[in-house]
Design a protein around this motif. Structure first.
Motif, short mmCIF file in Angstrom:
data_model
loop_
_atom_site.label_atom_id
_atom_site.label_comp_id
_atom_site.label_asym_id
_atom_site.label_seq_id
_atom_site.Cartn_x
_atom_site.Cartn_y
_atom_site.Cartn_z
N ALA A 43 -0.48 -12.42 1.75
CA ALA A 43 -0.67 -12.38 0.46
C ALA A 43 -1.72 -13.61 0.11
O ALA A 43 -1.83 -14.66 0.87
CB ALA A 43 0.45 -12.38 -0.25
N PRO A 44 -2.25 -13.51 -1.06
CA PRO A 44 -3.46 -14.52 -1.42
C PRO A 44 -2.53 -15.83 -1.55
O PRO A 44 -1.49 -16.02 -2.32
CB PRO A 44 -3.83 -14.07 -2.92
CG PRO A 44 -3.82 -12.50 -2.77
CD PRO A 44 -2.45 -12.20 -2.07
N PRO A 90 5.62 -5.74 -7.12
CA PRO A 90 4.38 -6.53 -7.09
C PRO A 90 4.25 -7.72 -5.70
O PRO A 90 3.40 -7.94 -5.38
CB PRO A 90 4.42 -7.14 -8.26
CG PRO A 90 5.39 -6.45 -9.39
CD PRO A 90 6.23 -5.78 -8.40
N GLU A 91 5.29 -8.28 -5.64
CA GLU A 91 5.36 -9.23 -4.38
C GLU A 91 5.12 -8.52 -3.17
O GLU A 91 4.92 -9.42 -2.06
CB GLU A 91 6.40 -9.92 -4.44
CG GLU A 91 8.02 -9.09 -4.36
CD GLU A 91 8.49 -9.02 -5.72
OE1 GLU A 91 7.84 -8.59 -6.88
OE2 GLU A 91 9.80 -9.00 -5.75
N VAL A 95 -2.65 -8.22 2.02
CA VAL A 95 -3.59 -7.22 3.13
C VAL A 95 -2.55 -6.99 4.22
O VAL A 95 -1.82 -8.06 4.73
CB VAL A 95 -4.58 -8.01 3.47
CG1 VAL A 95 -5.48 -7.58 4.57
CG2 VAL A 95 -5.89 -8.32 2.57
N TYR A 96 -2.45 -5.82 4.61
CA TYR A 96 -1.51 -5.48 5.48
C TYR A 96 -2.40 -5.30 7.20
O TYR A 96 -3.33 -4.62 6.99
CB TYR A 96 -0.84 -4.07 5.43
CG TYR A 96 0.45 -4.50 4.29
CD1 TYR A 96 -0.08 -4.95 3.10
CD2 TYR A 96 1.78 -4.46 4.73
CE1 TYR A 96 1.13 -4.82 2.15
CE2 TYR A 96 2.70 -4.56 3.76
CZ TYR A 96 2.28 -4.95 2.30
OH TYR A 96 3.31 -5.23 1.56
N ILE A 114 -5.72 -4.08 5.71
CA ILE A 114 -5.96 -3.00 4.59
C ILE A 114 -5.19 -3.39 3.34
O ILE A 114 -4.02 -4.09 3.38
CB ILE A 114 -5.39 -1.60 4.87
CG1 ILE A 114 -5.80 -0.59 3.79
CG2 ILE A 114 -4.07 -1.39 5.15
CD1 ILE A 114 -5.84 0.93 4.63
N GLN A 115 -5.82 -3.45 2.10
CA GLN A 115 -5.41 -3.81 1.05
C GLN A 115 -4.24 -3.00 0.42
O GLN A 115 -4.56 -1.95 0.33
CB GLN A 115 -6.44 -4.31 0.02
CG GLN A 115 -5.87 -4.87 -1.36
CD GLN A 115 -5.69 -6.31 -1.17
OE1 GLN A 115 -6.06 -6.94 -0.70
NE2 GLN A 115 -4.25 -6.49 -1.94
N VAL A 116 -3.05 -3.47 0.10
CA VAL A 116 -2.16 -2.85 -0.83
C VAL A 116 -1.99 -3.63 -2.03
O VAL A 116 -1.50 -5.00 -1.90
CB VAL A 116 -0.75 -2.77 0.08
CG1 VAL A 116 0.41 -2.10 -0.79
CG2 VAL A 116 -0.95 -1.68 1.21
#
Length: 120
Positions: A43-44, A90-91, A95-96, A114-116
């Motif tokens: 996560a960011p 949301p948490e 990116v997976y 890949i972004q989730v």
């Protein structure tokens, strides 16, 4: 050299579901079947974390934060690993990355990620 291609990410509302797929190429079916596969996420602003792993004999383990919501599985004939994600929060936004560890190795190969995104 193995290549890992992730698919299935995107934007989903809280409580929704997604299924990620990761197809491996550049590796024989025998090697794939004997390999440990998995998913990590980042996560960011946070460190990468393990999400799930599946062994060559189908043993699985999960991060505590996803237990009961996520399911990892594999199809050796298709050289593909899946991550079924339900009751998304949301948490879970991150990116997976698909993870491949060939038998006898101590290092992992990663996909490009890949972004989730889980948001209303």
């Amino acid at each position: 050299q193995v290549q890992l291609e992730e698919s299935g990410g995107g934007l989903v509302q809280p409580g929704g579901s997604l299924r990620l797929s990761c197809a491996a190429s550049g590796v024989t079916g025998v090697i794939f079947a004997l390999s440990v596969m998995g998913w990590d996420r980042q996560a960011p602003g946070k460190q990468r974390e393990l999400v799930a792993r599946i062994s060559n004999i189908g043993n699985t383990n999960y991060a505590d934060s996803v237990k009961g919501r996520f399911t990892i599985s594999r199809d050796n004939a298709k050289r593909t690993v899946y991550l079924e994600m339900n009751s998304l929060k949301p948490e879970d936004t991150a990116v997976y990355y698909c993870i491949f560890r060939r038998p006898g190795s101590t290092t992992d190969s990663w996909g490009q990620g890949i972004q989730v995104t889980v948001s209303s």
